[in-house]
Scaffold this motif. Structure first.
Motif, mmCIF file in Angstrom:
data_model
loop_
_atom_site.group_PDB
_atom_site.id
_atom_site.type_symbol
_atom_site.label_atom_id
_atom_site.label_comp_id
_atom_site.label_asym_id
_atom_site.label_seq_id
_atom_site.Cartn_x
_atom_site.Cartn_y
_atom_site.Cartn_z
ATOM 1 N N ARG A 184 -15.538 1.351 1.983
ATOM 2 C CA ARG A 184 -14.510 2.376 1.847
ATOM 3 C C ARG A 184 -13.582 2.129 0.658
ATOM 4 N NH1 ARG A 184 -16.142 6.650 4.686
ATOM 5 N NH2 ARG A 184 -14.009 7.369 5.074
ATOM 6 N N CYS A 185 -14.003 1.277 -0.267
ATOM 7 C CA CYS A 185 -13.261 1.087 -1.511
ATOM 8 C C CYS A 185 -13.837 2.015 -2.586
ATOM 9 C CB CYS A 185 -13.330 -0.371 -1.966
ATOM 10 S SG CYS A 185 -12.419 -1.513 -0.910
ATOM 11 N N ALA A 186 -13.217 2.001 -3.756
ATOM 12 C CA ALA A 186 -13.623 2.921 -4.825
ATOM 13 C C ALA A 186 -14.915 2.513 -5.504
ATOM 14 C CB ALA A 186 -12.510 3.023 -5.870
ATOM 15 N N ARG A 187 -15.264 1.239 -5.428
ATOM 16 C CA ARG A 187 -16.482 0.741 -6.064
ATOM 17 C C ARG A 187 -17.040 -0.399 -5.217
ATOM 18 N NH1 ARG A 187 -14.686 2.391 -11.537
ATOM 19 N NH2 ARG A 187 -12.455 1.990 -11.685
ATOM 20 N N PRO A 188 -18.331 -0.697 -5.337
ATOM 21 C CA PRO A 188 -18.905 -1.856 -4.637
ATOM 22 C C PRO A 188 -18.647 -3.145 -5.413
ATOM 23 C CG PRO A 188 -20.647 -0.647 -5.744
ATOM 24 C CD PRO A 188 -19.374 0.144 -5.952
ATOM 25 N N HIS A 189 -17.388 -3.576 -5.436
ATOM 26 C CA HIS A 189 -17.004 -4.677 -6.323
ATOM 27 C C HIS A 189 -17.038 -6.057 -5.672
ATOM 28 C CE1 HIS A 189 -13.374 -4.304 -4.027
ATOM 29 N NE2 HIS A 189 -12.896 -3.281 -4.697
ATOM 30 N N THR A 190 -17.553 -6.148 -4.440
ATOM 31 C CA THR A 190 -17.559 -7.435 -3.742
ATOM 32 C C THR A 190 -18.990 -7.844 -3.431
ATOM 33 O OG1 THR A 190 -15.423 -6.921 -2.758
ATOM 34 C CG2 THR A 190 -16.689 -8.681 -1.735
ATOM 35 N N ARG A 191 -19.292 -9.121 -3.627
ATOM 36 C CA ARG A 191 -20.638 -9.643 -3.422
ATOM 37 C C ARG A 191 -20.825 -10.153 -1.997
ATOM 38 N NH1 ARG A 191 -23.420 -11.118 -7.661
ATOM 39 N NH2 ARG A 191 -25.090 -10.822 -6.144
ATOM 40 N N ALA A 192 -22.038 -9.965 -1.470
ATOM 41 C CA ALA A 192 -22.333 -10.348 -0.092
ATOM 42 C C ALA A 192 -22.149 -11.845 0.138
ATOM 43 C CB ALA A 192 -23.757 -9.924 0.274
ATOM 44 N N ALA A 204 0.846 -1.190 0.000
ATOM 45 C CA ALA A 204 0.000 0.000 0.000
ATOM 46 C C ALA A 204 0.881 1.240 0.000
ATOM 47 C CB ALA A 204 -0.926 -0.011 1.215
ATOM 48 N N PHE A 205 0.317 2.356 -0.534
ATOM 49 C CA PHE A 205 1.104 3.588 -0.632
ATOM 50 C C PHE A 205 0.193 4.795 -0.714
ATOM 51 C CE2 PHE A 205 0.106 2.509 -4.991
ATOM 52 C CZ PHE A 205 -0.206 3.742 -5.556
ATOM 53 N N LEU A 206 0.782 5.966 -0.436
ATOM 54 C CA LEU A 206 0.147 7.262 -0.677
ATOM 55 C C LEU A 206 1.219 8.210 -1.180
ATOM 56 C CD1 LEU A 206 -2.544 9.124 0.034
ATOM 57 C CD2 LEU A 206 -0.890 10.092 1.623
ATOM 58 N N ALA A 207 0.954 8.905 -2.295
ATOM 59 C CA ALA A 207 1.942 9.809 -2.889
ATOM 60 C C ALA A 207 1.324 11.170 -3.152
ATOM 61 C CB ALA A 207 2.484 9.224 -4.198
ATOM 62 N N SER A 213 -3.056 3.654 -3.090
ATOM 63 C CA SER A 213 -3.456 2.291 -3.427
ATOM 64 C C SER A 213 -4.922 2.049 -3.100
ATOM 65 C CB SER A 213 -2.583 1.281 -2.683
ATOM 66 O OG SER A 213 -2.553 1.561 -1.297
ATOM 67 N N GLU A 214 -5.493 2.829 -2.165
ATOM 68 C CA GLU A 214 -6.913 2.782 -1.835
ATOM 69 C C GLU A 214 -7.394 4.195 -1.521
ATOM 70 O OE1 GLU A 214 -9.212 0.609 -2.012
ATOM 71 O OE2 GLU A 214 -8.041 -1.196 -2.421
ATOM 72 N N PRO A 215 -8.610 4.569 -1.934
ATOM 73 C CA PRO A 215 -9.107 5.915 -1.635
ATOM 74 C C PRO A 215 -9.153 6.222 -0.147
ATOM 75 C CG PRO A 215 -10.480 4.848 -3.284
ATOM 76 C CD PRO A 215 -9.534 3.802 -2.770
ATOM 77 N N GLU A 216 -9.390 5.206 0.671
ATOM 78 C CA GLU A 216 -9.497 5.438 2.104
ATOM 79 C C GLU A 216 -8.236 6.062 2.678
ATOM 80 O OE1 GLU A 216 -10.884 5.228 6.161
ATOM 81 O OE2 GLU A 216 -11.688 5.615 4.164
ATOM 82 N N LEU A 217 -7.071 5.782 2.068
ATOM 83 C CA LEU A 217 -5.825 6.388 2.550
ATOM 84 C C LEU A 217 -5.835 7.900 2.356
ATOM 85 C CD1 LEU A 217 -3.202 3.792 1.283
ATOM 86 C CD2 LEU A 217 -3.769 4.307 3.661
ATOM 87 N N ILE A 218 -6.493 8.375 1.317
ATOM 88 C CA ILE A 218 -6.592 9.820 1.084
ATOM 89 C C ILE A 218 -7.377 10.473 2.221
ATOM 90 C CG2 ILE A 218 -7.451 11.587 -0.510
ATOM 91 C CD1 ILE A 218 -7.046 9.573 -2.779
ATOM 92 N N VAL A 219 -8.404 9.774 2.689
ATOM 93 C CA VAL A 219 -9.210 10.290 3.792
ATOM 94 C C VAL A 219 -8.447 10.192 5.110
ATOM 95 C CG1 VAL A 219 -11.376 10.012 5.061
ATOM 96 C CG2 VAL A 219 -11.327 9.644 2.585
ATOM 97 N N GLN A 220 -7.825 9.048 5.346
ATOM 98 C CA GLN A 220 -7.110 8.834 6.610
ATOM 99 C C GLN A 220 -6.023 9.875 6.842
ATOM 100 O OE1 GLN A 220 -5.551 4.881 7.112
ATOM 101 N NE2 GLN A 220 -7.526 3.897 6.749
ATOM 102 N N THR A 221 -5.369 10.279 5.778
ATOM 103 C CA THR A 221 -4.271 11.239 5.913
ATOM 104 C C THR A 221 -4.762 12.676 5.994
ATOM 105 O OG1 THR A 221 -4.019 11.202 3.496
ATOM 106 C CG2 THR A 221 -2.561 9.775 4.784
ATOM 107 N N GLY A 222 -6.053 12.892 5.815
ATOM 108 C CA GLY A 222 -6.615 14.230 5.929
ATOM 109 C C GLY A 222 -6.472 15.085 4.688
ATOM 110 N N LEU A 223 -6.118 14.484 3.552
ATOM 111 C CA LEU A 223 -5.910 15.267 2.338
ATOM 112 C C LEU A 223 -7.222 15.728 1.711
ATOM 113 C CD1 LEU A 223 -2.983 13.280 0.705
ATOM 114 C CD2 LEU A 223 -2.896 15.606 1.621
ATOM 115 N N MET A 224 -8.232 14.869 1.738
ATOM 116 C CA MET A 224 -9.522 15.212 1.133
ATOM 117 C C MET A 224 -10.638 14.443 1.821
ATOM 118 S SD MET A 224 -8.874 15.167 -3.000
ATOM 119 C CE MET A 224 -10.603 15.523 -3.350
#
Length: 581
Positions: free
Chosen positions: A306-314, A4-7, A133-144
């Motif tokens: 908290r992923c970019a799309r609902p890509h997983t089935r229940a 995982a990464f954030l840049a 690597s995941e949108p949630e990292l953008i939120v966790q770091t306080g960027l957006m």
């Protein structure tokens, strides 16, 4: 696994980067005026004066990871803007490449691996290109702060197998596998470095089905061996179908230890234990069998939260939970499945294959042999198949077409479907035959599935090793007729592994399905589903047609025509949407 990464990359004048909250277990490995990079500990890293490559990397024709890149290789990678990376290597990586500094301005090229399972999402804020690597990292770091984009979510619901650049989150885009994003101007520039169309050429050495099968076996065993080389004992989700059985054979050939898990439904259509036992015995694996239980699923708990799309089935919650327990019981550190096999092995009969053969070779032996095979698979007459082929050859072009399931969507939402950006692979080059175009269309969902890098079973990562760049490139070089033989679909794959698996598996023509289990979920939770959808976010956002949803849920008759499966997809999207509230 991938990591995982954030840049953050400056796009214009040098301004101080925004102060961020560093997520736990992340280290700042680059902190410069133009470029800042946070990486999760344990992520494979290759770093030099030329840039940084994160994730797993393999050289062509090698069965171990490329743990060191020579200076001349780095130079070629940077000089070609990353194209040499996609040509000489493969894997699950995201590369940050430094261009030579001009006029004091630094430029970074970011390249995501073709079919790579390490995600790369990006957005622009305050003249900074933000990638994670995941949108949630953008939120966790306080960027957006991130919000749902209703129109994009509608397009995903209508065609969940198609991963477009625009995600279901406003202002967040996905860097498509095989693409490059560059920071050289005020607005990032995107280029496609890798395309499946470049590999749609028949290998002239493949003169019969046996040669096609041998080539397929060689490439797939090498790919599986390379990916598994540094990984611990595996747990294989062994359905007993052809694809998971071939993966079991590849693991056995590679000498990689694995335990097998077969999940069973109460209905006969989802009970493949007999075939799973045959595959396990043939590959020397111990087998655990477990019954799926509809009571094991929490519809409100999205595994794509908290992923970019609902890509997983229940319904896969049960799979994950069983696999997590089984992995612990049998000391397995990674979970595997044969996902993507149907797509790679051209497992869906289509007249497009016959159109290509007819136009390229005329009505000769290959055409009639393949026509007979398709007629047998479709349980229809040879004459009907031939007439339909001729009609299709003169009435349709080779442009990729994707079905859109707009049932239960509101009128406003359906109108939004027309505004979807075209998929980058949609327009095939003029020299591409109809069969190859149909094969590429089948590979689009494979590209979408590669986004699901967050999948895990407890502490064990879960991935599909078939979905990798060399495998995709190899199957596209196999002539379209080689996928069809009398009595066999996916013929090249079946014949390639006929020496590794028993005839009962190679010649199997039935296919299991979890539909009965999904139906059980629907019937058991019907009242909760009604409240969840009619009083939920999708209805509030105007995505759903509440009247049609209500009519389907209030129908006292048992669910039919797979309508229940469509409703369950809406439940998955609703649970995902609530995770962003």
């Amino acid at each position: 696994m991938a990591g995982a990464f954030l840049a953050q990359i400056a796009l214009s004048a040098i301004m101080p980067f925004q102060v961020v909250t560093r997520p736990p277990e992340f280290d700042c490995i680059i902190d410069e005026a133009w470029f800042r990079l946070l990486v999760k500990r344990g992520t494979p890293i290759q770093i030099s004066q030329y840039g940084v490559i994160l994730g797993e990397l393999f050289r062509r024709d090698e069965k171990v990871a490329a743990n060191e890149i020579a200076s001349h290789e780095w130079e070629a990678i940077v000089a070609t803007g990353g194209r040499a990376l996609t040509e000489k290597f493969w894997g699950n990586y995201v590369a940050f490449l430094r261009r030579p500094v001009l006029d004091g301005k630094a430029t970074i090229d970011v390249v995501r691996a073709p079919l790579g399972q390490l995600g790369c999402y990006w957005c622009v804020a305050k003249q900074k290109l933000i990638l994670a690597s995941e949108p949630e990292l953008i939120v966790q770091t306080g960027l957006m702060r991130l919000h749902i984009a209703p129109a994009a979510l509608t397009r995903h619901i209508a065609a969940p197998e198609i991963a477009l650049e625009q995600t279901c989150l406003a202002d967040v885009r996905s860097l498509t596998g095989g693409s490059r994003i560059s920071s050289g101007s005020d607005r990032p520039e995107i280029d496609l470095l890798w395309s499946p169309w470049n590999f749609c050429r028949d290998d002239s050495t493949i003169r019969n089905h046996e040669i096609a099968g041998a080539r397929l076996r060689r490439v797939f065993t090498q790919c599986i061996g390379a990916q598994m080389d540094a990984l611990p004992k595996a747990l294989l989700l062994l359905s007993g179908g052809l694809d998971s059985s071939i993966l079991a054979a590849c693991l056995h050939i590679a000498g990689h230890p694995f335990h097998a898990l077969n999940l069973v439904t109460k209905a006969a259509t989802g009970d493949e234990r007999d075939y799973a036992r045959i595959a396990a015995q043939a590959t020397g694996a111990k087998l655990t069998e477990a019954l799926r239980n509809a009571g094991e699923v929490d519809l409100l708990a999205s595994r794509a939260a908290r992923c970019a799309r609902p890509h997983t089935r229940a319904f896969t919650q049960s799979t994950r939970d069983h696999a997590a327990r089984c992995a612990i019981d049998h000391d397995a550190g990674v979970v595997l499945d044969g996902g993507g096999g149907d797509n790679l092995f051209f497992g869906y009969p289509t007249l497009a294959a016959l159109v290509e053969i007819l136009k390229r070779r005329g009505p000769g032996f290959r055409f009639w042999q393949t026509s007979a095979a398709l007629a047998e698979q479709a349980d229809t007459g040879l004459g009907s198949v031939v007439m339909q082929t001729i009609h299709r050859a003169v009435t349709r072009d080779n442009r990729l077409r994707f079905d859109q399931r707009d049932q239960f969507l509101s009128a406003r939402s359906r109108s939004a479907l027309k505004d979807a950006a075209p998929h980058p692979w949609r327009e095939p080059p003029k020299h591409i035959g109809a069969g190859k175009a149909a094969h590429v269309a089948l590979l689009v969902p494979v590209q979408a599935t590669a986004e699901q890098a967050t999948r895990a079973c407890g502490d064990a990562p879960w991935f599909s090793p078939f979905m990798c760049q060399p495998a995709v490139e190899a199957v596209l070089t196999i002539p379209i007729w080689a996928w069809f033989a009398p009595g066999l679909n996916r013929a090249a794959a079946r014949l390639g592994f006929k020496g590794d698996l028993p005839p009962a598996l190679i010649q199997r023509r039935t296919k299991g399905t979890p539909n009965s289990y999904v139906n059980d979920l629907f019937e058991q939770h019907r009242p909760a589903i009604r409240a969840m959808l009619l009083d939920g976010l999708l209805t509030a956002m105007g995505v759903l047609d509440a009247d049609s949803v209500r009519a389907a849920l209030d129908d006292p008759m048992p669910a039919r025509d797979l309508q229940f499966a469509r409703i369950m997809e809406l439940v998955d999207a609703e649970a995902w949407a609530r995770s962003w509230e």
